[in-house]
Scaffold this active site. Sequence first.
Site, PDB file in Angstrom:
ATOM      1  N   ASN A 101       1.470  15.097  -6.728  1.00 33.51           N
ATOM      2  CA  ASN A 101       0.282  15.145  -5.881  1.00 33.51           C
ATOM      3  C   ASN A 101       0.553  14.613  -4.465  1.00 33.51           C
ATOM      4  O   ASN A 101       1.684  14.289  -4.110  1.00 33.51           O
ATOM      5  CB  ASN A 101      -0.853  14.357  -6.547  1.00 33.51           C
ATOM      6  CG  ASN A 101      -2.206  15.010  -6.340  1.00 33.51           C
ATOM      7  OD1 ASN A 101      -2.528  15.446  -5.241  1.00 33.51           O
ATOM      8  ND2 ASN A 101      -3.003  15.074  -7.390  1.00 33.51           N
ATOM      9  N   HIS A 131      16.316  -3.453  -1.548  1.00 36.41           N
ATOM     10  CA  HIS A 131      17.123  -4.123  -0.524  1.00 36.41           C
ATOM     11  C   HIS A 131      17.362  -5.580  -0.890  1.00 36.41           C
ATOM     12  O   HIS A 131      16.449  -6.294  -1.305  1.00 36.41           O
ATOM     13  CB  HIS A 131      16.420  -4.026   0.833  1.00 36.41           C
ATOM     14  CG  HIS A 131      16.250  -2.622   1.313  1.00 36.41           C
ATOM     15  ND1 HIS A 131      17.224  -1.960   2.028  1.00 36.41           N
ATOM     16  CD2 HIS A 131      15.243  -1.737   1.149  1.00 36.41           C
ATOM     17  CE1 HIS A 131      16.819  -0.740   2.308  1.00 36.41           C
ATOM     18  NE2 HIS A 131      15.616  -0.573   1.788  1.00 36.41           N
TER      19      HIS A 131
END
Length: 211
Positions: A101, A131
């Site tokens: 979607n 990260h």
Amino acid sequence: MNILTKIIKNTTAESRKRGVYYTLLMNLSYLIGISRGYIFKLIYFKNISSTVFSMQANSRIEIFNKNAKVSIGKFVFVRKNASFRIDFEGELNIGEKVFINDNCNINCVSKITIGRNTKIAPNVCINDHDHNYKEPGNNHLKIGEVTIGENVWIGSNVVILRNTTIGDNCVIAAGSIVNGNVPTNTLFINKRENQMQNFKSASAKTIKTAN
């Protein structure tokens, strides 16, 4: 011939429910999306393996490495403003009849697999890496994999993190953050506590909610 017959039957049935004019508009939107899918396949012809898939307005595929690979099954449908980014030796595999979607983001540098018939609601983020703030240099990525099974329903605003496996036939509740193993045939819910505090009172009222 069987496919053409099926298309005619489906179009006739949709025309009765929606009206001829709106059915034509819907089918035109599908055709435009399929055309955009072929454009991305042409741009990244060395990286993308696919048959017929649809990407609606402002959805995009970005590939930044010659070794990256994308496999898209037939009749995959991607709505508006979705972003697929594949870098390094990333491998993105999307099974047939997957529905994605609006405003979804998939970021792949290792491997992400989405099984056939899976439905993904708006604003879902899927990442096979994150990260490491302790390593500011070039080796700052923590890399894993994401595997989503077949016939999975993923609710709005879900975040799926690296090293996650979701089994077949699972439902991921809206707003969940998923990390780890979700067994087959499971409803996954993040429990939360909401706090409400009256402006004239120092005491806080806690209401437990499950999304």
